[in-house]
Design an enzyme around this catalytic site. Structure first.
Site, PDB file in Angstrom:
ATOM      1  N   HIS A   1       0.784  -1.178   0.046  1.00 22.01           N
ATOM      2  CA  HIS A   1       0.074  -0.031   0.003  1.00 22.01           C
ATOM      3  C   HIS A   1       0.888   1.196   0.015  1.00 22.01           C
ATOM      4  O   HIS A   1       0.420   2.319  -0.498  1.00 22.01           O
ATOM      5  CB  HIS A   1      -0.866   0.104   1.213  1.00 22.01           C
ATOM      6  CG  HIS A   1      -2.012  -0.948   1.296  1.00 22.01           C
ATOM      7  ND1 HIS A   1      -1.819  -2.299   1.725  1.00 22.01           N
ATOM      8  CD2 HIS A   1      -3.347  -1.017   0.663  1.00 22.01           C
ATOM      9  CE1 HIS A   1      -2.980  -3.038   1.457  1.00 22.01           C
ATOM     10  NE2 HIS A   1      -3.760  -2.284   1.097  1.00 22.01           N
TER      11      HIS A   1
ATOM     12  N   ASP B   1      -4.603  -6.513  -7.675  1.00 20.23           N
ATOM     13  CA  ASP B   1      -4.815  -5.649  -6.474  1.00 20.23           C
ATOM     14  C   ASP B   1      -5.108  -3.987  -6.813  1.00 20.23           C
ATOM     15  O   ASP B   1      -5.246  -3.627  -7.987  1.00 20.23           O
ATOM     16  CB  ASP B   1      -3.555  -5.710  -5.513  1.00 20.23           C
ATOM     17  CG  ASP B   1      -3.838  -5.715  -3.946  1.00 20.23           C
ATOM     18  OD1 ASP B   1      -5.094  -5.330  -3.667  1.00 20.23           O
ATOM     19  OD2 ASP B   1      -3.113  -6.067  -3.269  1.00 20.23           O
TER      20      ASP B   1
END
Length: 518
Positions: free
Chosen positions: A195, A267
């Site tokens: 992230h 993702d």
């Protein structure tokens, strides 16, 4: 120029088809608990999937209304969610999950139980109109310092992870919800959260084959309808591109050597591992070119402008010759193929539920326990308790101190955790507070006064301040109860030590039963 019967030209038809395909491969999110007008309009234009997050869900009834609203515009829409159970829950983001996560299930190591938990979770999702779950995590948590996987993994043993991944896929899909096994080719041996940055796995091919790839082979054999790529660099497989953007990894390895023919989902493209290096538009084009079929975006960027930008980037790449049109068309057809499976599986699961056959795995795992209780059954079985032989359950309200690390983005910080609420229910007067930092131990002792201390930690082994806090507490108050709700890597200590293998609400419930007595 050829004119079609409808009055449009052949080139217009191609243009419309290209635009529809570009929308079809997107899986965007949106704000709010009802579908905004722009999202409904995009569904009419070709958008085929929608991603849900905690911000979109207030209750099962509201979620059912939301998915019905989406299907009023497009009846075959794929409604996806990131619902792993355990620490990562969107369905119960406001309360904590009714199901323990993967690490707890791996600790029990009963594949029938894992299959039954996944089936019940899938049943609840399907009942609310969700038909694609971005789960399970098939990552082998081989690096104890991993900041983003941890309890989301079934464990550190590849064989254990493989058999539970297969069981989870089977249970979920038997309930009519497509599984999306993640994060290919494996995110377990990383010390960086994708992230925030691009993680790197430096392992040779033989290690990758025996460790990272084993659970994905099991998922494919179990029929996983989707696989999610990881934003990680694996130089042994491709020294130049992260997996999500790698032809070698998605097409040559996953499609070729592993023989996978289902949907490949990326993702979240707004994650910094991709967005900070390539940008979401360029990253999306490269992902589809590499072999991905669906672009997940919307955890952070959740608006019509994002959808337009990605659509236009894909259309522009086809027109410039950078992205073959047939590759985009192939990806869009895989999305439509999964939508057809989901419609059929939902009908079949509903029929089986009526006959009772779909609940057989749950019955096998839990005997006389109702399927509603299976999460608590699993959480109780997952506990590892040290010091119970000398421990007398509490009868007076304790002081509960949560040592709170910074939550990773996948887990989020909006979901409550710990044992305080359940102990308050059992022992009225129980107080709870969160603490962090070097002075936490002294602060807890001052706040607790004469009350018994229950301290709740999450991955003590990764946070030196947690370990020193426990040193301070146990030196002053050796009767302190310690509850570890992360990966129990540190040696157990305290008058009573409970490892729950996850921080789901139901794990806190099971721990509180030991502390206060059932």
């Amino acid at each position: 120029m050829t004119t079609l019967a409808s009055g449009t030209t052949a080139s217009d038809s191609v243009k419309d088809g290209l635009t529809r395909d570009a929308l079809t491969v997107l899986q965007p999110g949106f704000p709010g608990t009802t579908a905004p007008d722009w999202l409904l309009r995009r569904l009419g234009e070709g958008l085929a999937s929608v991603g849900l997050f905690g911000r979109n869900i207030a209750s099962p009834e509201q979620l059912s209304s939301l998915t019905a609203q989406l299907r009023s515009e497009r009846d075959d829409v794929l409604v996806a969610i990131d619902e792993e159970g355990g620490d990562v829950t969107r369905l119960e983001a406001r309360t904590g999950s009714s199901f323990p996560g993967n690490h707890a299930l791996g600790a029990v190591d009963d594949v029938d139980l894992t299959r039954a938990v996944a089936h019940e979770l899938g049943r609840r999702l399907a009942e609310c109109g969700v038909n694609l779950n971005w789960a399970p995590s098939a990552d082998v948590n081989s690096n104890p310092s991993n900041p983003v996987i941890g309890v989301r993994s079934f464990g550190a043993d590849p064989d254990l992870v493989a058999r539970h991944t297969a069981a989870y896929v089977t249970g979920l899909q038997d309930a009519g919800v497509a599984a999306c096994t993640k994060h290919f080719p494996g995110h377990g041996d990383t010390a960086v959260d994708s992230h925030h940055a691009l993680p790197r796995i430096d392992a040779d091919l033989s290690v990758l084959e025996q460790r990272e790839l084993l659970p994905f082979r099991a998922a494919i054999a179990a029929g996983s309808r989707a696989v999610m790529s990881a934003h990680i660099l694996v130089p042994t497989l491709d020294p130049d591109h992260p997996a999500t953007l790698s032809l070698r990894i998605l097409t040559d390895l996953l499609r070729g050597r592993l023989g996978y023919d289902g949907l490949i989902v990326t993702d979240g493209m707004e994650m910094q591992a991709i967005a900070a290096t390539y940008g979401i538009e360029r990253g999306s084009v490269l992902a589809i070119a590499a072999g991905a079929d669906a672009i997940c975006v919307g955890g952070g960027l959740a608006d019509d402008e994002t959808v337009r930008r990605l659509r236009d980037a894909l259309v522009g790449a086809v027109r410039s010759g950078e992205l073959p049109e047939e590759r985009l068309a192939e990806a869009a057809e895989r999305v439509r193929g999964l939508a057809r499976w989901a419609a059929s599986a939902s009908s079949e699961a509903g029929a089986n539920s009526g006959s009772g056959s779909a609940s057989e795995p749950a019955q096998a795992a839990t005997a006389d326990v109702t399927r509603v209780d299976i999460g608590l059954v699993a959480a109780r079985r997952a506990l590892t308790v040290t010091g119970a032989e000398d421990f007398t359950p509490l009868t007076e309200p304790p002081y509960v101190a949560l040592l709170t690390p910074v939550a990773n983005i996948a887990v989020g910080n909006e979901t409550p955790w710990g044992v305080g609420a359940e102990l308050q229910r059992r022992l009225p007067g129980t107080e709870s507070a969160g603490f962090a930092g070097a002075d936490a131990g002294r602060e807890i002792l001052a706040a607790a006064g004469a009350r018994r201390v229950v301290v709740v930690v999450r991955d003590e082994h990764r946070h030196s301040w947690m370990a020193s806090t426990l040193d301070t507490l146990l030196a002053a108050r050796p009767d302190t109860v310690v509850v570890e709700m992360g990966v129990p890597q540190a040696p157990p200590r305290g008058a009573l030590h409970i490892a729950t293998h996850g921080a789901a609400r139901v794990c806190g419930h099971a721990a509180a039963e030991v502390i206060a007595g059932r």
